[in-house]
Design a protein around this motif. Structure first.
Motif, short mmCIF file in Angstrom:
data_model
loop_
_atom_site.label_atom_id
_atom_site.label_comp_id
_atom_site.label_asym_id
_atom_site.label_seq_id
_atom_site.Cartn_x
_atom_site.Cartn_y
_atom_site.Cartn_z
N CYS A 42 -13.45 -16.46 15.45
CA CYS A 42 -14.42 -15.45 15.85
C CYS A 42 -14.18 -14.18 15.05
N GLY A 43 -15.25 -13.47 14.75
CA GLY A 43 -15.15 -12.26 13.95
C GLY A 43 -14.73 -11.02 14.72
N ASN A 44 -14.70 -11.12 16.05
CA ASN A 44 -14.27 -9.98 16.89
C ASN A 44 -13.74 -10.54 18.20
N TYR A 45 -12.66 -11.33 18.09
CA TYR A 45 -12.19 -12.11 19.24
C TYR A 45 -11.66 -11.26 20.38
N ARG A 46 -11.34 -9.98 20.11
CA ARG A 46 -10.85 -9.09 21.18
C ARG A 46 -11.98 -8.65 22.10
#
Ligand SMILES: [Zn+2]
Length: 157
Positions: free
Chosen positions: A124-128
């Motif tokens: 994912c490109g923004n897993y947070r």
């Protein structure tokens, strides 16, 4: 610049949550692709926060494919009020609304964190920026309001 149908829709006249057919595109080799507006919350009155929307996106990617043939892509609107759904072939808005309803019901009532695909730094490109809690609460709200298969009149399926 090319005129885009989505920007000609009067967003003050629609009654979310709804499913709307935006366009059917005919390819030069006879292929047919359909583009739908899955509007989950009322434009300019509400917007799903990014973490919840992001988790709904990851879940709909699998759940809609389980329920509807020919899904190509389902991606969130920048305004965070819903999603574009692109499919091969034709489906009635009733059929799409039923698939969406079933998917949101599964998110609200059955999904656990282990079911959410693509939640690490590799996938994912923004897993947070995920929230299953938010995804579930917004799904419940949408289901409580009911999903209409028409955008301008409430015709809840
Ligand atoms: Zn992601």
């Amino acid at each position: 610049m090319a005129k885009v149908e989505s920007f000609t829709l009067d967003h003050t006249k629609v009654k979310a949550p709804y499913v709307r057919l935006i366009t059917e595109e005919h390819g030069t080799k006879g292929d047919l692709i359909s583009n739908y507006d899955l509007r989950l919350v009322q434009p300019n009155e509400n917007a799903i926060p990014t973490a919840g929307l992001h988790t709904i996106e990851h879940l709909l990617a699998g759940l809609l494919r389980d329920r509807l043939d020919g899904v190509i892509d389902c991606s969130p609107f920048g305004c965070r009020t819903g999603f574009h759904l692109i499919t091969w072939g034709q489906h009635s808005t009733t059929e799409v609304a039923k698939a969406l309803k079933g998917s949101l019901d599964e998110i609200a009532n059955k999904t656990t964190w282990e079911d959410v695909q693509g939640t690490d730094i590799y996938s994912c490109g923004n897993y947070r920026d995920h929230s299953l809690f938010s995804a579930k609460e917004w799904s419940k709200k949408i289901l409580d309001e009911g999903i209409s298969d028409e955008p301008f009149e409430r015709h809840v399926i």
